[in-house]
Motif scaffolding. Structure first.
Motif, mmCIF file in Angstrom:
data_model
loop_
_atom_site.group_PDB
_atom_site.id
_atom_site.type_symbol
_atom_site.label_atom_id
_atom_site.label_comp_id
_atom_site.label_asym_id
_atom_site.label_seq_id
_atom_site.Cartn_x
_atom_site.Cartn_y
_atom_site.Cartn_z
ATOM 1 N N ARG A 81 0.854 -1.192 0.000
ATOM 2 C CA ARG A 81 0.000 0.000 0.000
ATOM 3 C C ARG A 81 0.891 1.244 0.000
ATOM 4 O O ARG A 81 2.027 1.207 0.475
ATOM 5 C CB ARG A 81 -0.930 -0.027 1.212
ATOM 6 C CG ARG A 81 -0.193 -0.134 2.526
ATOM 7 C CD ARG A 81 -1.133 -0.083 3.706
ATOM 8 N NE ARG A 81 -0.374 -0.385 4.922
ATOM 9 C CZ ARG A 81 -0.784 -0.185 6.145
ATOM 10 N NH1 ARG A 81 -1.977 0.280 6.360
ATOM 11 N NH2 ARG A 81 -0.040 -0.464 7.177
ATOM 12 N N GLN A 84 2.021 6.343 4.158
ATOM 13 C CA GLN A 84 1.099 7.261 4.848
ATOM 14 C C GLN A 84 -0.362 6.840 4.706
ATOM 15 O O GLN A 84 -1.255 7.678 4.702
ATOM 16 C CB GLN A 84 1.250 8.693 4.319
ATOM 17 C CG GLN A 84 2.634 9.235 4.440
ATOM 18 C CD GLN A 84 2.737 10.214 5.582
ATOM 19 O OE1 GLN A 84 1.737 10.735 6.054
ATOM 20 N NE2 GLN A 84 3.923 10.453 6.064
ATOM 21 N N THR A 85 -0.599 5.574 4.580
ATOM 22 C CA THR A 85 -1.979 5.119 4.449
ATOM 23 C C THR A 85 -2.258 3.972 5.415
ATOM 24 O O THR A 85 -1.350 3.466 6.081
ATOM 25 C CB THR A 85 -2.269 4.618 3.030
ATOM 26 O OG1 THR A 85 -1.441 3.480 2.782
ATOM 27 C CG2 THR A 85 -2.020 5.692 1.992
ATOM 28 N N ARG A 124 -10.439 -1.511 9.258
ATOM 29 C CA ARG A 124 -10.947 -0.892 10.482
ATOM 30 C C ARG A 124 -11.928 0.213 10.207
ATOM 31 O O ARG A 124 -12.899 0.392 10.931
ATOM 32 C CB ARG A 124 -9.783 -0.325 11.274
ATOM 33 C CG ARG A 124 -9.181 -1.409 12.089
ATOM 34 C CD ARG A 124 -8.018 -0.917 12.824
ATOM 35 N NE ARG A 124 -7.390 -2.035 13.478
ATOM 36 C CZ ARG A 124 -6.164 -1.997 13.958
ATOM 37 N NH1 ARG A 124 -5.462 -0.903 13.860
ATOM 38 N NH2 ARG A 124 -5.670 -3.057 14.540
ATOM 39 N N ARG A 148 -5.230 10.309 5.196
ATOM 40 C CA ARG A 148 -5.908 11.167 6.152
ATOM 41 C C ARG A 148 -7.170 11.829 5.607
ATOM 42 O O ARG A 148 -8.214 11.800 6.271
ATOM 43 C CB ARG A 148 -4.942 12.210 6.677
ATOM 44 C CG ARG A 148 -5.325 12.659 8.060
ATOM 45 C CD ARG A 148 -4.729 13.981 8.369
ATOM 46 N NE ARG A 148 -3.287 13.858 8.524
ATOM 47 C CZ ARG A 148 -2.508 14.890 8.841
ATOM 48 N NH1 ARG A 148 -3.048 16.070 9.032
ATOM 49 N NH2 ARG A 148 -1.227 14.733 8.954
ATOM 50 N N VAL A 162 -9.392 7.546 16.360
ATOM 51 C CA VAL A 162 -8.125 7.670 15.615
ATOM 52 C C VAL A 162 -6.935 7.473 16.552
ATOM 53 O O VAL A 162 -6.006 6.709 16.248
ATOM 54 C CB VAL A 162 -8.055 9.047 14.902
ATOM 55 C CG1 VAL A 162 -6.648 9.327 14.388
ATOM 56 C CG2 VAL A 162 -9.051 9.110 13.746
ATOM 57 N N HIS A 183 -6.587 3.805 17.744
ATOM 58 C CA HIS A 183 -5.955 2.932 16.751
ATOM 59 C C HIS A 183 -4.498 3.298 16.560
ATOM 60 O O HIS A 183 -3.674 2.427 16.317
ATOM 61 C CB HIS A 183 -6.711 3.006 15.426
ATOM 62 C CG HIS A 183 -7.917 2.142 15.471
ATOM 63 N ND1 HIS A 183 -7.837 0.810 15.784
ATOM 64 C CD2 HIS A 183 -9.218 2.399 15.287
ATOM 65 C CE1 HIS A 183 -9.042 0.298 15.773
ATOM 66 N NE2 HIS A 183 -9.908 1.245 15.491
ATOM 67 N N ASP A 237 -2.240 0.123 17.057
ATOM 68 C CA ASP A 237 -1.489 -0.330 15.889
ATOM 69 C C ASP A 237 -0.039 -0.614 16.244
ATOM 70 O O ASP A 237 0.650 -1.353 15.549
ATOM 71 C CB ASP A 237 -1.496 0.750 14.799
ATOM 72 C CG ASP A 237 -2.667 0.578 13.857
ATOM 73 O OD1 ASP A 237 -3.502 -0.303 14.113
ATOM 74 O OD2 ASP A 237 -2.735 1.315 12.872
ATOM 75 N N ALA A 286 -2.873 12.275 14.049
ATOM 76 C CA ALA A 286 -3.502 11.672 12.888
ATOM 77 C C ALA A 286 -2.441 11.177 11.909
ATOM 78 O O ALA A 286 -2.557 10.114 11.325
ATOM 79 C CB ALA A 286 -4.413 12.684 12.205
ATOM 80 N N ARG A 287 -1.370 11.966 11.760
ATOM 81 C CA ARG A 287 -0.312 11.555 10.861
ATOM 82 C C ARG A 287 0.246 10.204 11.306
ATOM 83 O O ARG A 287 0.442 9.301 10.505
ATOM 84 C CB ARG A 287 0.808 12.590 10.832
ATOM 85 C CG ARG A 287 1.706 12.410 9.606
ATOM 86 C CD ARG A 287 2.829 13.434 9.602
ATOM 87 N NE ARG A 287 2.326 14.758 9.870
ATOM 88 C CZ ARG A 287 2.940 15.663 10.638
ATOM 89 N NH1 ARG A 287 4.110 15.394 11.188
ATOM 90 N NH2 ARG A 287 2.401 16.837 10.842
ATOM 91 N N LEU A 299 -1.301 7.933 12.843
ATOM 92 C CA LEU A 299 -2.244 6.865 12.502
ATOM 93 C C LEU A 299 -2.046 6.397 11.083
ATOM 94 O O LEU A 299 -1.928 5.202 10.813
ATOM 95 C CB LEU A 299 -3.685 7.347 12.645
ATOM 96 C CG LEU A 299 -4.673 6.327 12.101
ATOM 97 C CD1 LEU A 299 -4.895 5.236 13.102
ATOM 98 C CD2 LEU A 299 -5.957 6.962 11.689
ATOM 99 N N VAL A 300 -2.044 7.349 10.147
ATOM 100 C CA VAL A 300 -2.026 6.938 8.752
ATOM 101 C C VAL A 300 -0.680 6.357 8.359
ATOM 102 O O VAL A 300 -0.589 5.586 7.412
ATOM 103 C CB VAL A 300 -2.430 8.100 7.807
ATOM 104 C CG1 VAL A 300 -3.886 8.451 8.022
ATOM 105 C CG2 VAL A 300 -1.558 9.302 7.993
ATOM 106 N N VAL A 301 0.381 6.733 9.088
ATOM 107 C CA VAL A 301 1.666 6.109 8.812
ATOM 108 C C VAL A 301 1.600 4.621 9.151
ATOM 109 O O VAL A 301 2.225 3.798 8.499
ATOM 110 C CB VAL A 301 2.809 6.809 9.586
ATOM 111 C CG1 VAL A 301 4.124 6.116 9.327
ATOM 112 C CG2 VAL A 301 2.902 8.267 9.168
ATOM 113 N N GLY A 302 0.805 4.314 10.155
ATOM 114 C CA GLY A 302 0.510 2.910 10.434
ATOM 115 C C GLY A 302 1.679 2.093 10.916
ATOM 116 O O GLY A 302 1.782 0.912 10.624
ATOM 117 N N GLN A 317 4.752 2.280 10.197
ATOM 118 C CA GLN A 317 5.930 2.170 9.343
ATOM 119 C C GLN A 317 6.898 3.310 9.610
ATOM 120 O O GLN A 317 8.003 3.314 9.141
ATOM 121 C CB GLN A 317 5.506 2.202 7.863
ATOM 122 C CG GLN A 317 4.763 0.943 7.478
ATOM 123 C CD GLN A 317 3.907 1.141 6.258
ATOM 124 O OE1 GLN A 317 3.351 2.212 6.043
ATOM 125 N NE2 GLN A 317 3.793 0.103 5.457
#
Lengths: 223, 223, 223, 223
Positions: free
Chosen positions: A7, A10-11, A16, A87, D73, D76, D80, D207-208, D210-213, D215
């Motif tokens: 993917r 940044q995603t 979820r 985001r 958010v 998670h 995560d 939030a950043r 989160l979306v980095v997830g 990594q």
């Protein structure tokens, strides 16, 4: 789910986000029943009469439950084709859920005033249409965003298909916007349009896109 | 889940449909408690008396919670044997959820009027039976559709087994339809029939089919 | 989940049963907030006073939310060790969910009458204890059943461990049964016992068993 | 999920804890709509006027729904990076859910009194801030605990990153604590701060993260 390609940075995967969305949609749909309310029977009144006089509540319940069902179908039609969310998609999705969670309120307003006739019925119907139009616009916004970020889509989806979904996603907000005006002519005509729109989406490309499940054209469009 | 054979074109795997359905059933069952309502105690009244006088609410809660539990069992009994859903199954399932989400309303009606006696008790009970009959008919409709589309079933299920499920699925709507008539003779007799039907499904082939889980005869039948 | 051994005939894996159970528990816990109700402020009354006077509602909310949290912990402590469910487990689990979904009602009763003092406070507290005792008894019944059907457990669990869980599962119904009597002496003493029981389970073998997750002794016992 | 390393002893994977948490958050957010309440229209009053006069309810709905979205958010963002939960994390998470499930109550209090002006508006706003501050503190507590138990984190997370998350997690409780004081100067100023905090978290590192997830840097901080 098991995409062979990584993917984008940044995603987040969509599972979820879908779980939270399914939860809010299921709860919002089921909460509609609370607003149907108790049947009150006067001294010399008949229960069957009182139950039947309550018809606007049942009608509003059926219309809103169906709309939420179609939103669920459209939502899955979109996120079946999305392999990662960033985001802007996360927050536009929270805005969508905020509006879906709000549906019981205009539903109850519609049930309370549609049979009043006159200006109150028009205003209640217009408010209902307005909320539904906003929901449709969030879908349009998301499809527009996806036309700009096709790397978020699963690989089998072509840019032309996403653009087609964007065009289709305009149907719902445009129709609901028009019912805001129609509400001041005839609130009942709005109900007919709502039902017509539901039939259109249940029969139309949106639902077909869902059941195709990404193996064919992603025609899913908005509400 | 891990069927070695590809699902038919234009279909969707069942996991999401089951997640939404489980959500609506769990919420509808749990919302029933809201309608039990506060116990009101007058100046010289005893609380225990007031709690006990509220018995129709507890009875209605138990009956409806049990019915929703059996619907959940029957629903899984069906979708354990279905490997893919197409559009008619998706929309008939939304109709099923619409009716299941509605259950708290006839339940509260039953609780409110069953102890009134007379015509109101009969009408409230008949309305309850009518909603349950509709739910049973959706199951019958779905089993009938599956006899025509056996390619949607998991491979181990034979057409004869699906036909058997269809026949069994008639039990519930027929019994509930009969209680619409019985309600005008004795509402309490209807409660006895409801309980008897629950026991029948809890002990009978429907539940047995569920626990067999597709390894044996798919005897699951309707509600 | 990925047990190398086949599950026994006539059984079902536990994932769906757990999903429904999690749903009912989450909803029942969150519905508790509805019964806290609006704060009413009279003409010359102060809002802070009115908020503080509402303390039985907050206390009842915290106690019941905590109890449902511990039921969730105990439930997972059990089903982490169960690899397949048969019909008696499915239906005893539905009975458990019926009682858990009912918790908001005795909670509101407790909040409404605990500060009344006198006989009403005693009866409300006794009703609360009675419902909790029933929940504890369903757990005991399930552990007893599992001592008779150890083939339903995951392989690493020994019969001695299941018997130990059965013995521990008696703590909760016995303590709650005793609070039915205590309620007629002092309802507040019951609250102290409820809190003590929660601390016992939060610190004790039940929770420990959960976090061990089947790799060690299955000490999980009841509520 | 598929960590190549075994989880620490006495722990549990996070999937079930997340499922329960998602459930409570979805329900709490959706229950907010119940407190918006029916619009009452007097004899000579206009419906549009009555709907618009109800603005504090919509404002409170939007603010609280957004806050719950951001909690989701942040939650998670934390889990995560957590690969296993032990008992303190399970019970602090139940405390978090207890507070999140409580949010509809201070929300309704805010909606009811914010437009009253004077002391009641201040107290209602301060109570709202207090509950939000507690939620922020539970996040801080959890991050502090994780700095001490980095073996519970996924491998790619460094201790420095966890400490950074802990520092960031102080933003939310400190800001909410300050609004308790601000409430007695101007309740509306608190609303501005709430919105500002939401924008900060929606745009900011939480939030950043989160979306980095996982990594990249685990910057997720508190509410």
């Amino acid at each position: 789910m098991t995409a062979p390609h990584p993917r984008p940075a940044q995603t987040l995967t969509t599972s979820r986000l879908e779980a939270l969305s399914d939860g809010v949609m299921a709860i919002s749909a089921t909460l509609l029943v609370i607003d149907i309310g108790r049947v009150r029977v006067g001294e010399h009144e008949k229960l069957l009469r009182a139950i039947l006089d309550n018809w606007p509540s049942y009608l509003a319940y059926v219309v809103s439950f169906t709309v939420i069902g179609l939103i669920w179908v459209a939502h899955h039609g979109m996120f079946d084709r999305v392999r990662a969310v960033d985001r802007p998609l996360i927050f536009s999705n929270l805005a969508l859920l905020l509006l879906v969670g709000f549906i019981p309120w205009p539903t109850q307003l519609l049930a309370q005033f549609i049979s009043d006739g006159g200006r109150n019925a028009s205003i209640a119907t217009a408010v209902y249409s307005f909320v539904m139009m906003l929901i449709g616009l969030v879908f349009t916004l998301q499809w527009w965003y996806l036309t700009r970020h096709t790397d978020l889509m699963v690989e089998s989806v072509t840019p032309a298909q996403v653009r087609r979904s964007l065009r289709l996603s305009w149907v719902s907000p445009v129709v609901y916007a028009s019912t805001i005006a129609i509400a001041f002519v005839s609130p009942y005509a709005c109900i007919v349009v709502y039902v017509g729109l539901a039939v259109y989406f249940a029969r139309g490309p949106s639902a077909r896109a869902l059941v195709v499940g990404g193996q064919s054209a992603p025609e899913s469009g908005g509400l």
